[in-house]
Design a protein around this motif. Structure first.
Motif, short mmCIF file in Angstrom:
data_model
loop_
_atom_site.label_atom_id
_atom_site.label_comp_id
_atom_site.label_asym_id
_atom_site.label_seq_id
_atom_site.Cartn_x
_atom_site.Cartn_y
_atom_site.Cartn_z
N ARG A 70 39.09 40.95 33.29
CA ARG A 70 38.62 39.61 32.91
C ARG A 70 39.02 38.65 34.03
O ARG A 70 40.22 38.44 34.28
CB ARG A 70 39.25 39.20 31.59
CG ARG A 70 38.97 37.75 31.18
CD ARG A 70 37.56 37.61 30.62
NE ARG A 70 37.44 36.45 29.75
CZ ARG A 70 37.17 35.21 30.16
NH1 ARG A 70 37.00 34.98 31.45
NH2 ARG A 70 37.07 34.22 29.30
N THR A 71 38.05 38.10 34.73
CA THR A 71 38.29 37.27 35.90
C THR A 71 38.14 35.80 35.56
O THR A 71 37.15 35.39 34.94
CB THR A 71 37.32 37.63 37.03
OG1 THR A 71 37.47 39.02 37.35
CG2 THR A 71 37.59 36.80 38.27
N ILE A 72 39.12 35.02 35.99
CA ILE A 72 39.06 33.56 35.87
C ILE A 72 39.43 32.99 37.23
O ILE A 72 40.57 33.14 37.69
CB ILE A 72 40.01 33.03 34.79
CG1 ILE A 72 39.67 33.65 33.42
CG2 ILE A 72 39.95 31.51 34.71
CD1 ILE A 72 40.63 33.25 32.32
N GLN B 156 32.62 37.17 35.10
CA GLN B 156 33.95 37.21 34.49
C GLN B 156 34.36 38.56 33.95
O GLN B 156 35.55 38.83 33.80
CB GLN B 156 34.01 36.18 33.35
CG GLN B 156 33.91 34.73 33.82
CD GLN B 156 34.08 33.76 32.67
OE1 GLN B 156 33.66 34.03 31.54
NE2 GLN B 156 34.68 32.62 32.93
#
Length: 249
Positions: free
Chosen positions: A122-124, A75
């Motif tokens: 920030r990866t979702i 993430q």
């Protein structure tokens, strides 16, 4: 002195003992890529919006960069970019002193050079947001001023600028090893773009000879961003770092 030194060494050792196992456990991986963007922007200045003699007009800007990503977790990541930028802005000017009052003159300035960037992502799932900054090292600039071509010989823009960046993008197409990313970036100058000389302080109102107009100028841009990534640790991170994709090949 020894007490201070020993305290620092103890702190460093303690930090390494805590930090290194976490790095190993999270299985850091890297990716490299090519980043390109095209967009538009306008100059911001209180007089440009409050004075009816002036109107900001859209102009094209673009960037190209090499990218390195450092991914400690699925993430969170840090991204470094190094490349080239070209920025351009236009301003329509009316009621110019000693000129035809019925004519509107369009002044354009463009400048280019090296750009470096540092971002947090920030990866979702299949999307990420990014925050960061870029530094522009300006090596070329050109003014087109139909009111007074002599103005085109002057330097108006500082040789460095720092910009804040906010972006939102998604992993659109790819495989576990190669991914295509696209999204939007918004960029804004932290400080005045003008050169710190007599002519720079007059920009972009040098044709009006009115010192009350000479206020700081910043650029606000929006860009459509494309990024092609190649993971350097795609085999090692198969379990912990798999990205979600809209379309998977």
């Amino acid at each position: 002195m020894n007490i201070v030194l020993n305290s620092k060494l103890n702190f460093l050792c303690g930090f390494l003992v805590i930090f290194l196992p976490n790095v190993v456990y999270t299985q850091v991986w890297f990716d490299i890529g090519l980043n390109g963007a095209i967009g538009t922007g306008f100059l911001t200045n209180s007089n440009l919006f409050n004075d009816t003699r002036f109107n900001v007009a859209p102009a094209l800007n673009n960037t190209f960069a090499l990218k390195i990503g450092i991914n400690p977790t699925e993430q969170h990541s840090a991204v470094l970019e190094l490349g080239y930028m070209n920025r351009s802005y236009e301003i329509d000017q009316a009621l110019v002193p000693n000129k035809d009052p019925n004519t509107v003159y369009t002044q354009n300035i463009s400048f280019s050079g090296l750009q470096t960037g540092l971002f947090y992502r920030r990866t979702i799932d299949a999307t990420f947001i990014e925050l960061g900054s870029v530094m522009n090292f300006i090596s070329n600039q050109k003014l087109v001023d139909p009111v007074n071509p002599q103005n085109e010989l002057n330097i108006y823009i500082s040789d460095k600028s720092i910009r804040g960046v906010f972006g939102i993008s998604g992993f659109i197409l790819g495989t576990e090893r190669v991914t295509l990313v696209t999204g939007l970036r918004f960029l804004y100058d932290f400080k005045d773009l003008r050169a710190t000389n007599a002519t720079g302080e007059q920009y972009p109102f040098q044709n009006y000879n009115d010192p009350s107009l000479f206020q700081p100028v910043r650029g606000l841009d929006v860009q459509l961003n494309f990024e092609l990534n190649v993971s350097l640790g795609f085999l090692y991170r198969a379990r912990c770092g798999k990205r979600s994709l809209v379309f998977e090949l």
